[in-house]
Motif scaffolding. Structure first.
Motif, PDB file in Angstrom:
ATOM      1  N   MET A   1       0.836  -1.181   0.000  1.00 47.15           N
ATOM      2  CA  MET A   1       0.000   0.000   0.000  1.00 47.15           C
ATOM      3  C   MET A   1       0.874   1.237   0.000  1.00 47.15           C
ATOM      4  SD  MET A   1      -3.577  -0.370   0.555  1.00 47.15           S
ATOM      5  CE  MET A   1      -4.618   0.688   1.368  1.00 47.15           C
ATOM      6  N   GLY A   2       0.326   2.312  -0.404  1.00 43.42           N
ATOM      7  CA  GLY A   2       1.076   3.539  -0.360  1.00 43.42           C
ATOM      8  C   GLY A   2       1.795   3.881  -1.651  1.00 43.42           C
ATOM      9  N   THR A   3       1.700   3.046  -2.669  1.00 43.70           N
ATOM     10  CA  THR A   3       2.336   3.360  -3.945  1.00 43.70           C
ATOM     11  C   THR A   3       1.435   4.314  -4.723  1.00 43.70           C
ATOM     12  OG1 THR A   3       3.396   1.203  -4.007  1.00 43.70           O
ATOM     13  CG2 THR A   3       3.259   2.401  -6.084  1.00 43.70           C
ATOM     14  N   ALA A   4       1.982   5.426  -5.078  1.00 43.48           N
ATOM     15  CA  ALA A   4       1.216   6.420  -5.828  1.00 43.48           C
ATOM     16  C   ALA A   4       0.922   5.903  -7.233  1.00 43.48           C
ATOM     17  CB  ALA A   4       2.003   7.723  -5.911  1.00 43.48           C
ATOM     18  N   PRO A   5      -0.249   6.225  -7.758  1.00 48.74           N
ATOM     19  CA  PRO A   5      -0.579   5.804  -9.118  1.00 48.74           C
ATOM     20  C   PRO A   5       0.465   6.225 -10.140  1.00 48.74           C
ATOM     21  CG  PRO A   5      -2.530   6.662  -8.037  1.00 48.74           C
ATOM     22  CD  PRO A   5      -1.377   6.934  -7.116  1.00 48.74           C
TER      23      PRO A   5
ATOM     24  N   VAL B   1       3.584   6.344  -9.728  1.00 51.61           N
ATOM     25  CA  VAL B   1       4.722   5.433  -9.617  1.00 51.61           C
ATOM     26  C   VAL B   1       4.359   4.065 -10.190  1.00 51.61           C
ATOM     27  CG1 VAL B   1       6.230   4.229  -7.966  1.00 51.61           C
ATOM     28  CG2 VAL B   1       5.659   6.650  -7.616  1.00 51.61           C
ATOM     29  N   PHE B   2       3.131   3.640  -9.922  1.00 52.41           N
ATOM     30  CA  PHE B   2       2.677   2.331 -10.366  1.00 52.41           C
ATOM     31  C   PHE B   2       2.494   2.256 -11.884  1.00 52.41           C
ATOM     32  CE2 PHE B   2      -0.872  -0.502 -11.467  1.00 52.41           C
ATOM     33  CZ  PHE B   2      -0.316  -1.709 -11.071  1.00 52.41           C
ATOM     34  N   ALA B   3       1.962   3.311 -12.485  1.00 47.81           N
ATOM     35  CA  ALA B   3       1.609   3.291 -13.911  1.00 47.81           C
ATOM     36  C   ALA B   3       2.767   2.875 -14.813  1.00 47.81           C
ATOM     37  CB  ALA B   3       1.034   4.635 -14.334  1.00 47.81           C
ATOM     38  N   PRO B   4       3.977   3.445 -14.675  1.00 45.99           N
ATOM     39  CA  PRO B   4       5.061   3.017 -15.568  1.00 45.99           C
ATOM     40  C   PRO B   4       5.435   1.536 -15.394  1.00 45.99           C
ATOM     41  CG  PRO B   4       5.635   5.076 -14.464  1.00 45.99           C
ATOM     42  CD  PRO B   4       4.371   4.569 -13.836  1.00 45.99           C
ATOM     43  N   LEU B   5       5.306   1.033 -14.175  1.00 45.20           N
ATOM     44  CA  LEU B   5       5.585  -0.385 -13.945  1.00 45.20           C
ATOM     45  C   LEU B   5       4.545  -1.256 -14.642  1.00 45.20           C
ATOM     46  CD1 LEU B   5       6.444  -0.172 -10.146  1.00 45.20           C
ATOM     47  CD2 LEU B   5       8.054  -0.330 -12.053  1.00 45.20           C
ATOM     48  N   ALA B   6       3.288  -0.837 -14.545  1.00 44.64           N
ATOM     49  CA  ALA B   6       2.213  -1.578 -15.200  1.00 44.64           C
ATOM     50  C   ALA B   6       2.370  -1.545 -16.719  1.00 44.64           C
ATOM     51  CB  ALA B   6       0.859  -1.017 -14.787  1.00 44.64           C
ATOM     52  N   VAL B   7       2.759  -0.399 -17.242  1.00 42.40           N
ATOM     53  CA  VAL B   7       2.963  -0.274 -18.689  1.00 42.40           C
ATOM     54  C   VAL B   7       4.053  -1.236 -19.151  1.00 42.40           C
ATOM     55  CG1 VAL B   7       3.826   1.271 -20.496  1.00 42.40           C
ATOM     56  CG2 VAL B   7       2.082   2.071 -18.902  1.00 42.40           C
ATOM     57  N   ARG B   8       5.144  -1.297 -18.419  1.00 48.33           N
ATOM     58  CA  ARG B   8       6.253  -2.193 -18.784  1.00 48.33           C
ATOM     59  C   ARG B   8       5.792  -3.651 -18.762  1.00 48.33           C
ATOM     60  NH1 ARG B   8      11.717  -1.396 -15.622  1.00 48.33           N
ATOM     61  NH2 ARG B   8      10.088  -0.813 -14.198  1.00 48.33           N
ATOM     62  N   TRP B   9       5.029  -4.016 -17.723  1.00 49.79           N
ATOM     63  CA  TRP B   9       4.514  -5.385 -17.618  1.00 49.79           C
ATOM     64  C   TRP B   9       3.559  -5.682 -18.768  1.00 49.79           C
ATOM     65  CZ3 TRP B   9      -0.393  -7.475 -16.840  1.00 49.79           C
ATOM     66  CH2 TRP B   9      -0.411  -8.841 -16.576  1.00 49.79           C
ATOM     67  N   LEU B  10       2.650  -4.761 -19.059  1.00 50.94           N
ATOM     68  CA  LEU B  10       1.690  -4.971 -20.142  1.00 50.94           C
ATOM     69  C   LEU B  10       2.374  -5.100 -21.500  1.00 50.94           C
ATOM     70  CD1 LEU B  10      -1.152  -2.575 -18.981  1.00 50.94           C
ATOM     71  CD2 LEU B  10      -1.270  -5.074 -19.145  1.00 50.94           C
ATOM     72  N   HIS B  11       3.420  -4.326 -21.726  1.00 55.25           N
ATOM     73  CA  HIS B  11       4.175  -4.455 -22.978  1.00 55.25           C
ATOM     74  C   HIS B  11       4.818  -5.844 -23.068  1.00 55.25           C
ATOM     75  CE1 HIS B  11       4.049  -0.603 -25.071  1.00 55.25           C
ATOM     76  NE2 HIS B  11       3.907  -0.062 -23.873  1.00 55.25           N
ATOM     77  N   GLY B  12       5.347  -6.320 -21.961  1.00 50.04           N
ATOM     78  CA  GLY B  12       5.932  -7.660 -21.936  1.00 50.04           C
ATOM     79  C   GLY B  12       4.901  -8.732 -22.229  1.00 50.04           C
ATOM     80  N   MET B  13       3.728  -8.598 -21.639  1.00 44.61           N
ATOM     81  CA  MET B  13       2.652  -9.565 -21.873  1.00 44.61           C
ATOM     82  C   MET B  13       2.180  -9.503 -23.320  1.00 44.61           C
ATOM     83  SD  MET B  13       1.914 -11.404 -19.140  1.00 44.61           S
ATOM     84  CE  MET B  13       3.608 -11.754 -19.480  1.00 44.61           C
ATOM     85  N   ALA B  14       2.049  -8.304 -23.854  1.00 45.98           N
ATOM     86  CA  ALA B  14       1.625  -8.155 -25.250  1.00 45.98           C
ATOM     87  C   ALA B  14       2.622  -8.819 -26.193  1.00 45.98           C
ATOM     88  CB  ALA B  14       1.452  -6.675 -25.601  1.00 45.98           C
ATOM     89  N   GLY B  15       3.895  -8.711 -25.886  1.00 47.91           N
ATOM     90  CA  GLY B  15       4.918  -9.348 -26.704  1.00 47.91           C
ATOM     91  C   GLY B  15       4.884 -10.864 -26.625  1.00 47.91           C
TER      92      GLY B  15
ATOM     93  N   LEU C   1      -0.882 -11.434  -1.440  1.00 44.09           N
ATOM     94  CA  LEU C   1      -0.289 -10.110  -1.279  1.00 44.09           C
ATOM     95  C   LEU C   1      -1.362  -9.020  -1.321  1.00 44.09           C
ATOM     96  CD1 LEU C   1       2.414  -8.632  -0.960  1.00 44.09           C
ATOM     97  CD2 LEU C   1       2.534  -8.519  -3.442  1.00 44.09           C
ATOM     98  N   SER C   2      -2.295  -9.167  -2.232  1.00 40.62           N
ATOM     99  CA  SER C   2      -3.392  -8.208  -2.311  1.00 40.62           C
ATOM    100  C   SER C   2      -4.168  -8.170  -0.997  1.00 40.62           C
ATOM    101  CB  SER C   2      -4.344  -8.568  -3.458  1.00 40.62           C
ATOM    102  OG  SER C   2      -3.705  -8.452  -4.701  1.00 40.62           O
ATOM    103  N   GLY C   3      -4.526  -9.349  -0.509  1.00 39.74           N
ATOM    104  CA  GLY C   3      -5.276  -9.416   0.744  1.00 39.74           C
ATOM    105  C   GLY C   3      -4.527  -8.818   1.913  1.00 39.74           C
ATOM    106  N   ALA C   4      -3.238  -9.052   1.958  1.00 39.07           N
ATOM    107  CA  ALA C   4      -2.415  -8.529   3.053  1.00 39.07           C
ATOM    108  C   ALA C   4      -2.343  -7.009   3.034  1.00 39.07           C
ATOM    109  CB  ALA C   4      -1.009  -9.114   2.976  1.00 39.07           C
ATOM    110  N   HIS C   5      -2.592  -6.415   1.871  1.00 36.38           N
ATOM    111  CA  HIS C   5      -2.507  -4.961   1.746  1.00 36.38           C
ATOM    112  C   HIS C   5      -3.870  -4.305   1.530  1.00 36.38           C
ATOM    113  CE1 HIS C   5       1.832  -4.703   1.899  1.00 36.38           C
ATOM    114  NE2 HIS C   5       1.849  -5.813   1.179  1.00 36.38           N
ATOM    115  N   GLY C   6      -4.936  -5.076   1.779  1.00 41.34           N
ATOM    116  CA  GLY C   6      -6.274  -4.513   1.681  1.00 41.34           C
ATOM    117  C   GLY C   6      -6.740  -4.223   0.270  1.00 41.34           C
ATOM    118  N   VAL C   7      -6.160  -4.910  -0.701  1.00 41.28           N
ATOM    119  CA  VAL C   7      -6.542  -4.724  -2.102  1.00 41.28           C
ATOM    120  C   VAL C   7      -7.408  -5.908  -2.520  1.00 41.28           C
ATOM    121  CG1 VAL C   7      -5.689  -4.531  -4.473  1.00 41.28           C
ATOM    122  CG2 VAL C   7      -4.424  -3.460  -2.583  1.00 41.28           C
ATOM    123  N   ALA C   8      -8.540  -5.630  -3.122  1.00 43.37           N
ATOM    124  CA  ALA C   8      -9.438  -6.698  -3.568  1.00 43.37           C
ATOM    125  C   ALA C   8      -8.741  -7.566  -4.614  1.00 43.37           C
ATOM    126  CB  ALA C   8     -10.720  -6.105  -4.146  1.00 43.37           C
ATOM    127  N   ALA C   9      -8.867  -8.863  -4.457  1.00 44.80           N
ATOM    128  CA  ALA C   9      -8.231  -9.799  -5.382  1.00 44.80           C
ATOM    129  C   ALA C   9      -9.264 -10.531  -6.232  1.00 44.80           C
ATOM    130  CB  ALA C   9      -7.391 -10.805  -4.595  1.00 44.80           C
TER     131      ALA C   9
END
Length: 101
Positions: free
Chosen positions: A1-5, A7-21, A55-63
């Motif tokens: 928790m506590g990761t600003a959107p 900060v998270f967005a570029p990480l998600a973009v990199r992951w999504l590009h990897g998955m798309a490839g 990990l989601s559950g431990a940080h209060g994020v719906a899984a």
């Protein structure tokens, strides 16, 4: 928790590009039903998705979004496909009117 959107967005973009490839490889495997040589097995993905859920559950994020995938992976592994490629899960999603390969 506590990761600003921001900060998270570029990480998600990199992951999504990897998955798309990786999608063409998954499509090739599913199209040919050649699941034995995949680098990302059902059991490997079961562990990863389970980790995301915990990990989601431990940080209060719906899984909830991960639960259906975990159920498919668990079923497919229990049916003896744990060492098959992740793309083999496609066989569970195939229309009942389409014969399995």
């Amino acid at each position: 928790m506590g990761t600003a959107p921001e900060v998270f967005a570029p990480l998600a973009v990199r992951w999504l590009h990897g998955m798309a490839g990786f999608l063409p490889e998954l499509a090739r495997e599913a199209g040919s039903a050649a699941y034995a040589d995949g680098v990302s097995t059902v059991d490997l993905n079961r562990v990863a998705v389970d980790g995301l859920i915990r990990l989601s559950g431990a940080h209060g994020v719906a899984a909830d979004v991960h639960e259906p995938l975990k159920a498919l992976l668990d079923k497919w592994s229990a049916d003896g496909h744990g060492q098959d490629s992740f793309s083999s899960v496609f066989e569970l999603l195939r229309s009942r009117d389409t014969p399995r390969r």
